[in-house]
Design an enzyme around this catalytic site. Structure first.
Site, mmCIF file in Angstrom:
data_model
loop_
_atom_site.group_PDB
_atom_site.id
_atom_site.type_symbol
_atom_site.label_atom_id
_atom_site.label_comp_id
_atom_site.label_asym_id
_atom_site.label_seq_id
_atom_site.Cartn_x
_atom_site.Cartn_y
_atom_site.Cartn_z
ATOM 1 C CG HIS A 237 -2.016 0.966 1.197
ATOM 2 N ND1 HIS A 237 -1.802 2.316 1.255
ATOM 3 C CD2 HIS A 237 -3.363 0.802 1.092
ATOM 4 C CE1 HIS A 237 -2.978 2.941 1.197
ATOM 5 N NE2 HIS A 237 -3.932 2.044 1.107
ATOM 6 N NE ARG A 257 -2.983 7.933 -1.789
ATOM 7 C CZ ARG A 257 -3.021 6.728 -2.322
ATOM 8 N NH1 ARG A 257 -2.892 6.562 -3.610
ATOM 9 N NH2 ARG A 257 -3.170 5.664 -1.548
#
Lengths: 603, 259
Positions: A237, A257
């Site tokens: 990740h 994000r």
């Protein structure tokens, strides 16, 4: 010796995360006798760590969304190595699985017109993730847990399954386990077994995974004769915490994000614009202005490159750090503070706010976060039939992270929670069908006593090695040699070292008694941790290309021929857990023409 | 950096004692990290329950210097410098070994909660407004660390109260269901008669220890107490309120035209 505890069931489910609980609900609703077995307490499984949401093409925010778009996004995210049928079923069924959770009490965030709200995430063309702030996994697990309780499913908590039991014909017969609080052994006879044991991340040093992610299901399936595939495809990740060191690896949701956060290097540059692969160029913004317009209106610009699939972003961060443009602690900056109001950040990302405030002393509404890649998820697992989640061992099923195929070589964020629900249910249905077709089963006492002796050996062995020392060395090795970027000589070296670790496991000893003894518990986890590590290294050595969660420095491009192949692993020479494992290339199922069209249109 | 002295209670239901472990301090560590280093070096059999190590699963509850805390969210540098750190298991629950306690009381109480029972699903699916789900969402943040149960004086030193007292964790569960826009079950009599809501005298100890900062007393227990005695316990008024709320929401929905 007192008499051993024994239970008889139609279906047992090993693992009580989202997939296991969903399978249990399905089998119990069918009226079967069902046991749900977990090595932790109920409600603590790794699903609880999922933050951003569950992907489902409900079209609540963008009406243009539908299963075909979701299917296409999933396949492209997986670099086309997915089992197409699993990706199709997942895209088609996940909306129903989410709506079903509402009927069981889940409270998702809402749109203005009262529907389930959906958020943007990497690799998904439309805002698609049903969510509850940044604690969606908790909502899912609590909803399922409450459903399990209302259906009165038998739950065995803090009960660690060590081995599957098999019949002479190779079909599954049950499992043997021990209670962690007492150390007493317990056996289950079962007509069908569903593995929902989650992932393998604990073999790496920096991971978002808890102590539980030791690959128990992957390894037990292999030992019992099932096949694994894509074990080399491991997702790092892109955004794990990097500082302080003690929290390194803890997940920072992709939702940061999705909600406007951007990645910057030490020069303050939004570097992701420099790393857009050809495959994604047509749909990715070229400038910061264009990217910033997209957040409010997806028709006003193309997607920001920070929302490329996770493998792309993780590799880019890695390159920036290697080029000397990293943060002081070896990561890069994730900045939402300069882009969104403090009120917005606290409302949309409450757990992240607390996590950074309390563990790192960083106020994410004022300062950027320091982040870097962390071992997060394995795309590989038990090779299963798409419709039924059945392995090649009759009566043995696998769902969720323990299974392979759905995510190809790289999973999109948000596709895990929906995967759990879709294939947890399918595994539960198929296991129930199978169990209904079977007469009673009995377990093989010779197997049981062998496995119990094997598990107790570390307690009886004196002056052997500390299990924590072996775990430590394994984690260092996998981090260094089978990490985000791999190469031939390091993989060969890893396999040599793993052979040594295998021998060391044979000489492990645990001090203390059987009651709630973490050292002994770890000693019983080591065989599966070593097994999945060998599988990952072997797969990585054989797949001489870079694709999704497999990046080879010496083979930096994807090889179209290897894109048609699964590397399938089997244990040769019986059920011993330290026996050799073979790897063989097998052709990937070909997509029918009507689905192929979806990818041609995209070009 | 200097050393840290950990006084860790070790033992089982037959008794136990404190053991001291002197460990080097490491920057940024939480108490669970120190416990893990003790396990890895000198006491591999030191029992502690943990999973996520990020304050999300609620497994590692124990008492640090006498106060319920999550071991994974308590930073060493926030504790008094130079003093030993005392770590004990949660006192309200029977000890299994060392820091791990038998919390099955809570799972038994969970089984006594009558299940969620929604109104029939309309053709177009359920609609709810964000403002209506937020009340329940606050309670659903609960990570089941059971520290509110541990600190609650009704059961902390009163084993005899346990069978008739659900405790703060389950009062927020009852409150959540009571305030759920779709639920139809009436659990108020149960909460009053069998779950011991009246035994809570709102000292707010539970709210203080909640790692999720849920306002257990103000937002769940007090409103629940009010609803339980509301309108002379008139079931018609209760039903009316539920329906009225829904009618209001439906008209609001009608006013919003999806684009």
């Amino acid at each position: 010796m007192t008499e051993r505890e024994h239970h008889e069931y139609d279906v047992i489910i090993i693992g009580a995360g989202g997939a296991g609980m969903r399978a249990a609900v399905e089998a119990k609703q069918r009226g079967l006798k069902v046991a749900l077995i977990t090595k932790s307490l109920l409600g603590k499984a790794h699903t609880v760590m999922a933050e951003g949401g569950a992907a489902a093409a409900m079209g609540n925010v963008y009406k243009e969304d539908n299963w075909k778009v979701h299917f296409r996004d999933t396949m492209r995210g997986g670099k086309m190595l997915n089992n197409w049928r699993m990706a199709q079923l997942h895209a088609q069924e996940s909306p129903d699985r989410i709506y079903e959770l509402e009927e069981w009490g889940a409270l998702f965030d809402r749109t203005k017109d009262g529907k389930i709200q959906q958020r943007d995430f990497g690799g998904h063309l439309y805002a698609r993730l049903a969510h509850v702030g940044d604690r969606t996994g908790l909502e899912l697990i609590r909803t399922m847990q409450q459903r399990i309780v209302s259906l009165d499913v038998d739950v065995y908590m803090e009960c660690k399954v060590i081995r599957l039991l098999t019949n002479d014909d190779g079909s599954v017969a049950g499992a043997v386990a021990y209670w962690r609080p007492t150390g007493e052994f317990v056996t289950f006879s079962a007509k069908a077994v569903v593995l929902a044991t989650g992932g393998v991340g604990k073999s790496w040093k920096f991971t978002s995974n808890s102590w539980e992610s030791t690959g128990d299901g992957h390894a037990m399936a292999l030992w019992a004769g099932a096949e694994l595939q894509e074990m080399e495809c491991i997702q790092f990740h892109p955004t794990g915490m990097v500082w302080p060191l003690s929290v390194r690896g803890i997940l920072v949701t992709e939702g940061v994000r999705g909600d406007g956060g951007v990645l910057r290097n030490s020069e303050g540059k939004r570097f992701m614009f420099d790393y857009v692969a050809d495959m994604f160029r047509a749909e990715t913004a070229e400038s910061e202005d264009e990217a910033d317009r997209w957040y409010d209106d997806h028709s006003a610009g193309r997607r920001p490159p920070e929302l490329l699939p996770r493998d792309e972003v993780a590799r880019s961060i890695n390159s920036e750090v290697k080029a000397g443009r990293g943060s002081p602690h070896g990561g890069v900056y994730l900045d939402i503070a300069s882009r969104r109001s403090a009120e917005f950040i606290r409302r949309r990302l409450p757990s992240m706010y607390h996590q950074f405030m309390e563990l790192a002393g960083v106020d994410i509404t004022r300062e950027p976060m320091e982040i870097g890649p962390t071992c997060h998820y394995i795309m590989g697992g038990v090779r299963v039939d798409a419709e039924t989640a059945a392995s090649c061992v009759p009566g043995l099923y696998a769902a969720g992270e323990a299974s392979a195929g759905m995510h190809g070589s790289n999973r999109l964020g948000g596709n895990s929670l929906s995967d759990l629900l879709v294939f947890g249910r399918r595994a539960g249905m198929a296991a129930s069908d199978y169990a209904e077709s079977k007469a009673s089963v009995s377990i093989n006492e010779a197997q049981v006593s062998d496995y119990i002796a094997e598990a107790l050996a570390p307690l009886e062995r004196e002056n052997g090695e500390n299990p924590y020392a072996i775990q430590h060395d394994l984690q260092e090795l996998m981090q260094a040699n089978v990490g985000i970027i791999r190469k031939e000589d390091e993989l060969v070296e890893a396999l040599e070292h793993l052979e040594v670790l295998k021998e060391r496991v044979k000489n492990v000893s645990a001090t203390g008694g059987v009651s709630y003894n973490p050292g002994w518990n770890l000693a019983t986890d080591l065989p599966s941790m070593i097994t999945v590590s060998i599988c990952a290294a072997q797969g990585a050595l054989n797949r001489r290309e870079s694709r999704g969660g497999q990046t080879r420095e010496d083979f930096p491009k994807a090889d179209p021929e290897l894109g048609k192949i699964n590397f399938v692993q089997r244990q040769t020479q019986g059920a011993g857990y330290l026996n050799p494992i073979s790897v063989s290339p097998e052709p990937l199922a070909e997509m029918p023409d009507e689905l192929k069209v979806l990818f041609e249109e995209a070009k | 950096m200097s050393d840290i002295t950990m006084r860790v209670w070790r033992g089982d239901q037959n008794g136990g004692a404190f053991e001291n472990y002197v460990m080097p301090k490491v920057e940024g560590e939480v108490i669970l990290d120190v416990i893990h280093r003790i396990q890895a070096t000198t006491a591999p059999d030191l029992a502690v329950r943990w999973n996520c190590k990020a304050g999300k699963c609620g497994s590692c509850s124990a008492e640090i210097n006498g106060k319920p805390r999550l071991l994974c969210m308590t930073r060493v540098d926030q504790l008094p410098e130079g003093e030993p750190v005392t770590v004990t298991p949660m006192r309200t629950f029977p000890v299994i070994r060392d820091l791990a306690t038998d919390v099955s009381f809570n799972f038994e109480m969970a089984r006594k909660v009558p299940a969620f029972n929604p109104i029939p699903k309309p053709e177009e699916g359920y609609r709810m407004q964000q403002i209506d789900v937020e009340r329940g969402q606050e309670f659903r943040k609960c990570i089941e660390c059971f520290m509110c149960q541990d600190v609650c004086h009704v059961i902390r030193d009163h084993e005899e109260n346990k069978p008739k007292y659900a405790g703060p964790r389950f009062f927020i569960r009852y409150a959540e269901l009571e305030m759920h826009p779709l639920d139809t079950n009436d659990r108020r009599e149960l909460v009053r008669e069998k779950m011991g809501l009246g035994m809570c005298n709102i000292t707010k100890c539970c709210t203080e220890v909640c790692p999720e900062h849920i306002k257990i007393t103000d937002n769940a227990i007090i409103p629940l107490k009010e609803r339980v005695v509301d309108a002379d316990f008139d079931p018609v008024a209760w039903l009316g309120r539920k329906i009225l709320r829904r009618t209001k929401r439906t008209s609001e929905e009608a006013a919003v035209q999806p684009d």
